[in-house]
Write an enzyme that holds these catalytic residues in place. Sequence first.
Site, mmCIF file in Angstrom:
data_model
loop_
_atom_site.group_PDB
_atom_site.id
_atom_site.type_symbol
_atom_site.label_atom_id
_atom_site.label_comp_id
_atom_site.label_asym_id
_atom_site.label_seq_id
_atom_site.Cartn_x
_atom_site.Cartn_y
_atom_site.Cartn_z
ATOM 1 N N GLU A 33 38.217 37.084 56.915
ATOM 2 C CA GLU A 33 38.445 36.983 55.471
ATOM 3 C C GLU A 33 39.017 35.607 55.154
ATOM 4 O OE1 GLU A 33 37.889 38.683 52.482
ATOM 5 O OE2 GLU A 33 38.786 36.803 51.764
ATOM 6 N N GLY A 115 34.380 32.029 57.250
ATOM 7 C CA GLY A 115 33.429 32.318 58.324
ATOM 8 C C GLY A 115 32.065 31.712 58.015
ATOM 9 N N GLY A 181 29.192 39.361 26.349
ATOM 10 C CA GLY A 181 28.711 40.433 27.222
ATOM 11 C C GLY A 181 29.408 41.749 26.909
ATOM 12 N N GLU A 204 26.808 40.127 22.197
ATOM 13 C CA GLU A 204 25.935 40.768 23.196
ATOM 14 C C GLU A 204 24.478 40.410 22.891
ATOM 15 O OE1 GLU A 204 26.005 42.912 26.146
ATOM 16 O OE2 GLU A 204 23.873 42.548 25.849
ATOM 17 N N VAL A 238 23.983 33.345 22.871
ATOM 18 C CA VAL A 238 25.037 32.319 22.862
ATOM 19 C C VAL A 238 24.418 30.968 23.217
ATOM 20 C CG1 VAL A 238 27.178 31.570 23.977
ATOM 21 C CG2 VAL A 238 26.815 33.999 23.445
ATOM 22 N N LEU A 320 29.026 47.863 42.830
ATOM 23 C CA LEU A 320 30.128 48.802 42.683
ATOM 24 C C LEU A 320 30.846 48.954 44.022
ATOM 25 C CD1 LEU A 320 28.339 51.584 40.596
ATOM 26 C CD2 LEU A 320 30.019 49.918 39.773
ATOM 27 N N HIS A 445 40.213 77.308 32.260
ATOM 28 C CA HIS A 445 40.462 77.129 30.825
ATOM 29 C C HIS A 445 41.960 76.908 30.597
ATOM 30 C CE1 HIS A 445 40.280 77.668 26.498
ATOM 31 N NE2 HIS A 445 41.335 78.480 26.613
HETATM 32 P P1 FAD Z 1 33.915 41.727 47.553
HETATM 33 O O1 FAD Z 1 34.878 42.751 47.115
HETATM 34 O O2 FAD Z 1 33.538 40.665 46.583
HETATM 35 O O3 FAD Z 1 34.533 41.066 48.857
HETATM 36 C C1 FAD Z 1 33.944 39.998 49.498
HETATM 37 C C2 FAD Z 1 34.995 39.318 50.361
HETATM 38 O O4 FAD Z 1 34.355 38.399 51.230
HETATM 39 C C3 FAD Z 1 36.015 38.502 49.574
HETATM 40 O O5 FAD Z 1 37.318 38.854 49.940
HETATM 41 C C4 FAD Z 1 35.703 37.059 49.950
HETATM 42 O O6 FAD Z 1 36.846 36.232 49.944
HETATM 43 C C5 FAD Z 1 35.147 37.229 51.347
HETATM 44 N N1 FAD Z 1 34.275 36.145 51.779
HETATM 45 C C6 FAD Z 1 33.173 35.665 51.131
HETATM 46 N N2 FAD Z 1 32.580 34.703 51.875
HETATM 47 C C7 FAD Z 1 33.337 34.589 53.005
HETATM 48 C C8 FAD Z 1 33.219 33.779 54.152
HETATM 49 N N3 FAD Z 1 32.212 32.919 54.311
HETATM 50 N N4 FAD Z 1 34.165 33.881 55.105
HETATM 51 C C9 FAD Z 1 35.200 34.776 54.983
HETATM 52 N N5 FAD Z 1 35.331 35.573 53.924
HETATM 53 C C10 FAD Z 1 34.403 35.489 52.957
HETATM 54 N N6 FAD Z 1 33.629 48.384 40.980
HETATM 55 C C11 FAD Z 1 33.866 49.717 40.942
HETATM 56 O O7 FAD Z 1 33.209 50.472 41.655
HETATM 57 N N7 FAD Z 1 34.834 50.233 40.129
HETATM 58 C C12 FAD Z 1 35.578 49.451 39.319
HETATM 59 O O8 FAD Z 1 36.441 49.955 38.588
HETATM 60 C C13 FAD Z 1 35.346 48.058 39.321
HETATM 61 N N8 FAD Z 1 36.065 47.241 38.532
HETATM 62 C C14 FAD Z 1 35.844 45.889 38.583
HETATM 63 C C15 FAD Z 1 36.581 45.076 37.738
HETATM 64 C C16 FAD Z 1 36.391 43.704 37.757
HETATM 65 C C17 FAD Z 1 37.188 42.827 36.836
HETATM 66 C C18 FAD Z 1 35.449 43.142 38.664
HETATM 67 C C19 FAD Z 1 35.254 41.653 38.735
HETATM 68 C C20 FAD Z 1 34.695 43.950 39.503
HETATM 69 C C21 FAD Z 1 34.883 45.334 39.462
HETATM 70 N N9 FAD Z 1 34.141 46.196 40.263
HETATM 71 C C22 FAD Z 1 34.349 47.547 40.199
HETATM 72 C C23 FAD Z 1 33.116 45.698 41.189
HETATM 73 C C24 FAD Z 1 33.687 45.660 42.631
HETATM 74 O O9 FAD Z 1 34.844 44.855 42.653
HETATM 75 C C25 FAD Z 1 32.637 45.109 43.586
HETATM 76 O O10 FAD Z 1 31.451 45.840 43.471
HETATM 77 C C26 FAD Z 1 33.140 45.207 45.020
HETATM 78 O O11 FAD Z 1 34.340 44.494 45.198
HETATM 79 C C27 FAD Z 1 32.095 44.667 45.995
HETATM 80 O O12 FAD Z 1 32.576 44.786 47.286
HETATM 81 P P2 FAD Z 1 32.073 43.830 48.464
HETATM 82 O O13 FAD Z 1 32.787 44.301 49.679
HETATM 83 O O14 FAD Z 1 30.606 43.776 48.473
HETATM 84 O O15 FAD Z 1 32.558 42.350 48.053
HETATM 85 P P1 NAD Z 2 27.312 43.844 33.239
HETATM 86 O O1 NAD Z 2 26.001 43.654 33.860
HETATM 87 O O2 NAD Z 2 27.948 45.186 33.243
HETATM 88 O O3 NAD Z 2 27.284 43.400 31.709
HETATM 89 C C1 NAD Z 2 26.856 42.142 31.314
HETATM 90 C C2 NAD Z 2 26.487 42.231 29.846
HETATM 91 O O4 NAD Z 2 26.265 40.909 29.387
HETATM 92 C C3 NAD Z 2 25.208 43.021 29.580
HETATM 93 O O5 NAD Z 2 25.433 43.916 28.522
HETATM 94 C C4 NAD Z 2 24.184 41.945 29.221
HETATM 95 O O6 NAD Z 2 23.199 42.398 28.307
HETATM 96 C C5 NAD Z 2 25.091 40.896 28.590
HETATM 97 N N1 NAD Z 2 24.567 39.530 28.642
HETATM 98 C C6 NAD Z 2 23.905 38.931 29.666
HETATM 99 N N2 NAD Z 2 23.612 37.659 29.340
HETATM 100 C C7 NAD Z 2 24.110 37.449 28.104
HETATM 101 C C8 NAD Z 2 24.126 36.332 27.221
HETATM 102 N N3 NAD Z 2 23.577 35.182 27.570
HETATM 103 N N4 NAD Z 2 24.720 36.475 26.021
HETATM 104 C C9 NAD Z 2 25.283 37.661 25.648
HETATM 105 N N5 NAD Z 2 25.294 38.745 26.440
HETATM 106 C C10 NAD Z 2 24.722 38.638 27.661
HETATM 107 O O7 NAD Z 2 28.270 42.755 33.960
HETATM 108 P P2 NAD Z 2 29.823 42.560 33.911
HETATM 109 O O8 NAD Z 2 30.430 43.349 32.830
HETATM 110 O O9 NAD Z 2 30.059 41.094 33.980
HETATM 111 O O10 NAD Z 2 30.244 43.198 35.296
HETATM 112 C C11 NAD Z 2 29.750 42.636 36.524
HETATM 113 C C12 NAD Z 2 29.613 43.678 37.590
HETATM 114 O O11 NAD Z 2 30.874 44.180 37.990
HETATM 115 C C13 NAD Z 2 28.764 44.830 37.110
HETATM 116 O O12 NAD Z 2 27.656 44.941 37.950
HETATM 117 C C14 NAD Z 2 29.619 46.038 37.244
HETATM 118 O O13 NAD Z 2 28.956 47.064 37.879
HETATM 119 C C15 NAD Z 2 30.825 45.584 38.084
HETATM 120 N N6 NAD Z 2 32.020 46.171 37.451
HETATM 121 C C16 NAD Z 2 32.156 47.514 37.522
HETATM 122 C C17 NAD Z 2 33.219 48.115 36.893
HETATM 123 C C18 NAD Z 2 33.342 49.595 36.970
HETATM 124 O O14 NAD Z 2 32.714 50.203 37.810
HETATM 125 N N7 NAD Z 2 34.141 50.228 36.129
HETATM 126 C C19 NAD Z 2 34.130 47.369 36.169
HETATM 127 C C20 NAD Z 2 33.939 46.009 36.090
HETATM 128 C C21 NAD Z 2 32.863 45.415 36.759
#
Ligand code: FAD
Ligand code: NAD
Length: 467
Positions: A33, A115, A181, A204, A238, A320, A445
């Site tokens: 990491e 890495g 978005g 949006e 946008v 996710l 319930h």
């Molecule tokens: P990541 O979690 O992105 O982890 C990748 C890791 O790899 C990082 O720690 C990075 O530093 C490391 N890394 C990358 N390249 C290298 C390298 N070359 N060497 C060493 N380390 C490296 N998903 C949900 O299901 N529920 C949610 O409520 C939700 N909320 C979210 C809210 C926000 C604001 C955001 C941004 C995302 C959210 N997501 C949510 C999406 C979720 O965070 C991602 O789908 C998930 O973290 C993906 O997991 P991953 O293991 O693929 O990658």
């Molecule tokens: P998203 O794909 O959910 O939404 C992006 C939105 O931006 C869409 O509605 C799209 O139509 C709009 N959009 C795209 N281009 C645009 C433009 N040029 N102008 C205006 N609108 C535009 O992506 P996100 O909200 O950035 O989230 C990123 C990822 O993180 C998602 O894949 C989501 O699954 C994951 N995430 C998941 C959770 C959760 O599970 N609760 C929470 C946060 C993030």
Amino acid sequence: MNAFDVIVVGSGPGGYVSALRCAQLGLKTALVEKYTTLGGTCLNVGCIPSKALLDSSEHFHNAQHNFKTHGIEITGLKANLSQMINRKNEVVSQTCAGVKFLMDKNKVTVYHGHGSFSDANSILVKSTDGTETILQGKNIILATGSKPNYFPGMEPDKKRIITSTEALNMTEIPKRMLVIGGGVIGLELGSVYARLGSEVEVIEFAPTILPTMDAGIGKEFTKILKKEGFKFHMEHRVLKVENAGKKVVLTAENKKGETVTLEADYCLVAVGRKPYTEGLNLDKAGLKASERGQIEVNEHLQTALPHIFAIGDVVRGAMLAHKAEEEGVFVAECIAGQKPHINYNLIPGVVYTWPEIAAVGKTEEELKAAGISYKVGNFPIKALGRARASMDTSGFIKILADEKTDEVLGVHMIAPRAADLIMEAVTAMEYRASAEDIARICHGHPTYSEAMKEAALAATDNRALHI
Ligand code: FAD
Ligand code: NAD
């Protein structure tokens, strides 16, 4: 000494869960990491911190708007953003420390550093102090995740034009906030600041918010958010966003081709995320990322080289945390010679607003496109006694069932605690239940889950009882 059965690159929910499962299966495992804490996007700047701020801001909103009706009167109510951020940071550090504990307990060797491939079986780890270590791996799992995406004209400067990462660490509550978005991040983090008093405007591109979900969800949720003060600019393209000192100025084109100018203190860019493979030197292993930046994999999550796997946000499919985790376990079990399975149709999607939104299976639009005839059972949350008791009366549960066989094909809901309620639908669909099966299960319930039973009754000969 540095030879492993498995090297996992990236410690997000995909990578760390995969490392855990590998270790459980007796494989000698290394986890690499680049940051100092484990847990990736999800634990550090994603799922966990966003939910911590959603919970805090929801308490504030309820104290401000709903407590009085419940007979609780408060004077001098004030949002203390820095305390909210401190609490969020504490939740994050405890959760990340928990992952470190699990790695130690399971004897996974953790390397902190960037890495990259030296060749198809070696990963070079460069730590921040300049130390270089070469690891040899019989198998390599790439779990390098994703980063925020943006389009030309909306490049984040991370000061006023921000991504989700900065939005989780604000030093002030914006008076006005633009959100590009209307997807998951835009609506979750937009809700945090709207509840704390910001005027939030969503710009949006699509005709509805949450455009990939069932169309009924976006329509109903727009009404709910408008009542909370959100403004929406749908079908707007946008053109540019500029940091003009103490404000941002956004220019967009509406569907009539007119130019629209909006101003605010901050602009959150939330238009999706892109797979991350920077500096991984895929070419040294003879691999390359696709045009979309993803690492291409087969149905066993193997790259073009069978001993190199990729999982989570860096490969195709929903971005996710729970999808990444399932893939992490899947790959570990494949390496150990087992025959695991993932049902990608049954990965639930949840939006942690209030009410929460959750879905699993097919949308009405997908069923129509596939030519599958279906029945709809709909039940409004306001008809539940439990909902009136808690004053959470917005939303509905919709069940889509096959017209002929009655098999449940999709469940879509806006409901209090939908994030947890959806698991009844996932379990039912895993066992290929019919709507009749759900309708005949005794539900406690008063609970919100009674809306599942009633929607199932509605789907089978329109026999919901409480409507
Ligand atoms: P990541 O979690 O992105 O982890 C990748 C890791 O790899 C990082 O720690 C990075 O530093 C490391 N890394 C990358 N390249 C290298 C390298 N070359 N060497 C060493 N380390 C490296 N998903 C949900 O299901 N529920 C949610 O409520 C939700 N909320 C979210 C809210 C926000 C604001 C955001 C941004 C995302 C959210 N997501 C949510 C999406 C979720 O965070 C991602 O789908 C998930 O973290 C993906 O997991 P991953 O293991 O693929 O990658
Ligand atoms: P998203 O794909 O959910 O939404 C992006 C939105 O931006 C869409 O509605 C799209 O139509 C709009 N959009 C795209 N281009 C645009 C433009 N040029 N102008 C205006 N609108 C535009 O992506 P996100 O909200 O950035 O989230 C990123 C990822 O993180 C998602 O894949 C989501 O699954 C994951 N995430 C998941 C959770 C959760 O599970 N609760 C929470 C946060 C993030």
